[in-house]
Scaffold this motif. Structure first.
Motif, PDB file in Angstrom:
ATOM      1  N   LEU A   1       0.831  -1.211   0.000  1.00 43.18           N
ATOM      2  CA  LEU A   1       0.000   0.000   0.000  1.00 43.18           C
ATOM      3  C   LEU A   1       0.864   1.259   0.000  1.00 43.18           C
ATOM      4  CD1 LEU A   1      -2.776  -1.214   2.464  1.00 43.18           C
ATOM      5  CD2 LEU A   1      -3.064  -0.681   0.020  1.00 43.18           C
ATOM      6  N   LYS A   2       1.928   1.260   0.769  1.00 44.01           N
ATOM      7  CA  LYS A   2       2.811   2.433   0.806  1.00 44.01           C
ATOM      8  C   LYS A   2       3.483   2.650  -0.558  1.00 44.01           C
ATOM      9  CE  LYS A   2       5.407   2.366   4.696  1.00 44.01           C
ATOM     10  NZ  LYS A   2       6.031   1.576   5.827  1.00 44.01           N
ATOM     11  N   GLY A   3       3.916   1.553  -1.172  1.00 45.96           N
ATOM     12  CA  GLY A   3       4.517   1.647  -2.509  1.00 45.96           C
ATOM     13  C   GLY A   3       3.502   2.138  -3.525  1.00 45.96           C
ATOM     14  N   THR A   4       2.273   1.661  -3.387  1.00 47.80           N
ATOM     15  CA  THR A   4       1.195   2.079  -4.280  1.00 47.80           C
ATOM     16  C   THR A   4       0.920   3.576  -4.145  1.00 47.80           C
ATOM     17  OG1 THR A   4       0.169  -0.107  -4.203  1.00 47.80           O
ATOM     18  CG2 THR A   4      -1.258   1.746  -4.786  1.00 47.80           C
ATOM     19  N   ALA A   5       0.848   4.038  -2.900  1.00 54.20           N
ATOM     20  CA  ALA A   5       0.591   5.465  -2.666  1.00 54.20           C
ATOM     21  C   ALA A   5       1.673   6.331  -3.306  1.00 54.20           C
ATOM     22  CB  ALA A   5       0.514   5.734  -1.159  1.00 54.20           C
ATOM     23  N   LEU A   6       2.926   5.898  -3.152  1.00 51.09           N
ATOM     24  CA  LEU A   6       4.055   6.604  -3.778  1.00 51.09           C
ATOM     25  C   LEU A   6       3.896   6.642  -5.294  1.00 51.09           C
ATOM     26  CD1 LEU A   6       7.385   5.359  -2.115  1.00 51.09           C
ATOM     27  CD2 LEU A   6       6.672   7.739  -2.455  1.00 51.09           C
ATOM     28  N   ALA A   7       3.517   5.505  -5.875  1.00 43.32           N
ATOM     29  CA  ALA A   7       3.406   5.392  -7.330  1.00 43.32           C
ATOM     30  C   ALA A   7       2.291   6.282  -7.865  1.00 43.32           C
ATOM     31  CB  ALA A   7       3.169   3.932  -7.726  1.00 43.32           C
TER      32      ALA A   7
ATOM     33  N   GLY B   1       1.831   9.397 -11.418  1.00 45.69           N
ATOM     34  CA  GLY B   1       0.584   9.799 -12.068  1.00 45.69           C
ATOM     35  C   GLY B   1      -0.162   8.645 -12.706  1.00 45.69           C
ATOM     36  N   ILE B   2      -0.111   7.486 -12.088  1.00 44.96           N
ATOM     37  CA  ILE B   2      -0.844   6.332 -12.623  1.00 44.96           C
ATOM     38  C   ILE B   2      -1.982   5.971 -11.676  1.00 44.96           C
ATOM     39  CG2 ILE B   2       1.121   5.349 -13.849  1.00 44.96           C
ATOM     40  CD1 ILE B   2       1.486   3.410 -11.494  1.00 44.96           C
ATOM     41  N   GLU B   3      -2.906   5.154 -12.166  1.00 46.96           N
ATOM     42  CA  GLU B   3      -3.923   4.568 -11.308  1.00 46.96           C
ATOM     43  C   GLU B   3      -3.474   3.165 -10.927  1.00 46.96           C
ATOM     44  OE1 GLU B   3      -8.329   5.216 -12.338  1.00 46.96           O
ATOM     45  OE2 GLU B   3      -7.241   5.516 -14.222  1.00 46.96           O
TER      46      GLU B   3
ATOM     47  N   ILE C   1      -3.187   6.662   4.111  1.00 51.33           N
ATOM     48  CA  ILE C   1      -3.153   6.659   2.644  1.00 51.33           C
ATOM     49  C   ILE C   1      -4.553   6.947   2.114  1.00 51.33           C
ATOM     50  CG2 ILE C   1      -2.807   5.186   0.609  1.00 51.33           C
ATOM     51  CD1 ILE C   1      -0.662   3.695   2.263  1.00 51.33           C
ATOM     52  N   SER C   2      -4.664   7.973   1.274  1.00 54.26           N
ATOM     53  CA  SER C   2      -5.977   8.302   0.719  1.00 54.26           C
ATOM     54  C   SER C   2      -6.297   7.349  -0.423  1.00 54.26           C
ATOM     55  CB  SER C   2      -5.989   9.750   0.208  1.00 54.26           C
ATOM     56  OG  SER C   2      -5.762   9.787  -1.183  1.00 54.26           O
TER      57      SER C   2
ATOM     58  N   GLY D   1       9.781   0.856  -7.141  1.00 52.98           N
ATOM     59  CA  GLY D   1      10.694   0.543  -8.252  1.00 52.98           C
ATOM     60  C   GLY D   1      10.024  -0.340  -9.291  1.00 52.98           C
ATOM     61  N   ALA D   2       9.249  -1.308  -8.832  1.00 51.11           N
ATOM     62  CA  ALA D   2       8.542  -2.196  -9.757  1.00 51.11           C
ATOM     63  C   ALA D   2       7.502  -1.417 -10.566  1.00 51.11           C
ATOM     64  CB  ALA D   2       7.885  -3.338  -8.992  1.00 51.11           C
ATOM     65  N   PHE D   3       6.802  -0.483  -9.893  1.00 50.31           N
ATOM     66  CA  PHE D   3       5.839   0.372 -10.612  1.00 50.31           C
ATOM     67  C   PHE D   3       6.550   1.201 -11.684  1.00 50.31           C
ATOM     68  CE2 PHE D   3       2.914  -0.126  -6.886  1.00 50.31           C
ATOM     69  CZ  PHE D   3       1.767  -0.479  -7.590  1.00 50.31           C
TER      70      PHE D   3
END
Lengths: 339, 339
Positions: free
Chosen positions: A18-24, A29-31, A50-51, A306-308
């Motif tokens: 989730l933290k990595g997702t929020a950063l990405a 600028g992706i969904e 995380i919103s 990094g993976a994102f």
């Protein structure tokens, strides 16, 4: 662009996912679609502050583990966080897939739920390894296909080259064939026959390369069969751990060396970071018709980010399209139909 | 005990050969025969202040290089420093042979000029590698036999185990079979078939071992085919160089880190010494009926001294006799006659 991530794959799920997702979402600028138990995901997002802006939560039940039969991803475990994510990719609801879950399940699911690129005989997991000077190189095959024929290695060389060019931004990547020497007569029949094919392939083939030279930056793509590739990768990994342990024994020897450690701390950290496979992000599964990325099982938020980054770059630069064209250029139409 | 050394083999011959020889004569109480151009050897000994006490100079002409066909050691290059030394061993004039010259010529000469141990199918060069905790492990085969059958790997396991026990003083050495995982189903047919043989062999077989675990001290003997073994060794070597370069970049970054380097200098040196293959001494060629040791091409006096220590220990502990018995215990008399 929308990328799906297996919300419960990896040792540090779901928090680091989730933290990595929020950063990405914020920086790239992706969904992102996150699969898993929605209640748990919601609770953790709230707890982590995380919103849900740019994040879609997709219901899934349970997790496929490394103990599960990887084939169960197709049926019995199709409803798990990984299974649901793979099926979203397959239905075209997202542009790319990331998971830090069971490698075997990702390889099997990525190959069976997704289609392969037309003409591609086998898919291969392609880890990125640290080399001297802060650069990285791809190892293909990293362990999926133990017994390889020369035609498979030819395809791997092309897929690996396309990946490094489109996704990692390396112009005209140097492709080397792993061998025990650089002289013509060195190696097994597999190396001799593969070399003939690579010399005619639409890649920047630099010939045989010894295992010693790859970590020193001799190639951008190291081609070999999955057994040798896996031994190579794990030897590098083991030596990395040995070196880290050695450094610790140096720095923690006594008060004087501990003071020394303080003085080099910042520089040491930077170097260790480069040498740490966790920082590298994802390993693509190449040969599939849609982007599948495997993140390291122990990934933290940064590693997921990094993976994102890789997945985004892969999609933006039309990697699959370029791979499809390159493979078509070496595989006659009839042969491709047979696959 | 008398050991012959190729006076002109290696990058630092003859000076470092002579200095290592002088050390060995003094500290190990052995006699040494040095082959090569006698005038040159005499001059260098005088210049280096080495007395001829315990040292016999044996006339030979020229050196076989890595560019020469290794087979030439049998005829055209039989009179070189390596050829003369090998023939002294073959005639029984010395107890062991050491050379830092062409690896291919040593393997070929060691196998053709010497006989093999009864029943041994192939000889193998066996490098010793540094592992965590300051210990070492043997890799067999290190690169001589690219395509191996399970019976060959069985013999390698026995030879390697005997070597570590007799020469390196390791009781009941742990023998592992290199594989890409420890689960039953992992690996190729070669690994599966070899495992069955090793389980019944008179060794302390610890099962499959991953490449990652060997540098971390999981085994004393790592068994694999020569192609995989060579890739493994060179991957470790390359990572070693990468780490050294990384340490340099850390310590030489700025004034502060240079001061840090000063504080850890002594401890760093000790660790680097352990990790340096040059310090390890010789790699035995196992399977020959007499002791043949290959020293690293870049050996200095200390490394040559290390090779003398190994050779002495090998001879003193009747390694060949023990290997002969162990091989006989697994090879039926008739099968041995066929060889």
């Amino acid at each position: 662009m929308k990328i799906v991530i297996d919300g419960f794959g990896g040792d540090n799920a779901p928090d680091e996912v989730l933290k990595g997702t929020a950063l990405a979402v914020k920086d790239l600028g992706i969904e992102v679609a996150v699969t898993g138990d929605i209640e748990t995901l919601k609770q953790r997002m709230e707890a982590l502050g995380i919103s849900d802006n740019g994040i879609e939560l997709v219901a899934a039940q349970g997790v496929i583990t490394t103990e599960d039969n990887p084939r169960s991803i197709l049926k019995a475990n199709a409803g798990t966080s990984m299974g649901v994510a793979l099926n979203m990719l397959s239905r075209g609801e997202v542009d790319a897939f990331i998971s830090a879950g069971s490698t075997a399940a990702i390889v099997l699911g990525g190959t069976m739920i997704e289609k392969r690129i037309k003409g591609v005989k086998r898919t291969a997991l392609v880890p990125l390894m640290p080399a001297d000077g802060g650069v990285k190189y791809a190892v293909i095959d990293g362990g999926a296909n133990l017994d390889c024929r020369p035609e498979m290695l030819l395809q791997f060389a092309i897929l690996g080259s396309c990946f490094m060019e489109t996704t990692m931004g390396i112009k005209n990547p140097r492709v080397g064939l792993l061998n025990i020497g650089t002289e013509e007569e060195k190696g097994r029949e597999l190396e001799h026959e593969t070399k003939k094919l690579l010399e005619k392939a639409p890649i920047n083939f630099v010939g045989y390369v010894e295992a010693r030279e790859a970590p020193l930056g001799a190639v951008d793509v190291l081609v070999t069969d999955g057994f040798t590739g896996n031994v190579f990768l794990k030897a590098c990994e083991g030596m990395g751990v040995l070196m880290k342990n050695s450094m610790k024994s140096i720095f923690f020897a006594n008060l004087k060396t501990k003071l020394g450690a303080l003085l080099v701390k910042k520089n040491l950290k930077g170097v260790l970071k480069h040498l740490d496979y966790k920082e590298i992000g994802g390993s693509p599964l190449l040969g599939t018709a849609k982007p599948v990325f495997k993140a390291h099982g122990s990934s933290d938020a940064k590693a997921f980010f990094g993976a994102f980054c890789q997945a985004k770059s892969f999609v933006e630069n039309n990697a699959i399209e370029k791979m499809t064209k390159a493979i078509a250029s070496i595989v006659p139409e009839e042969a491709a139909e047979d696959e």
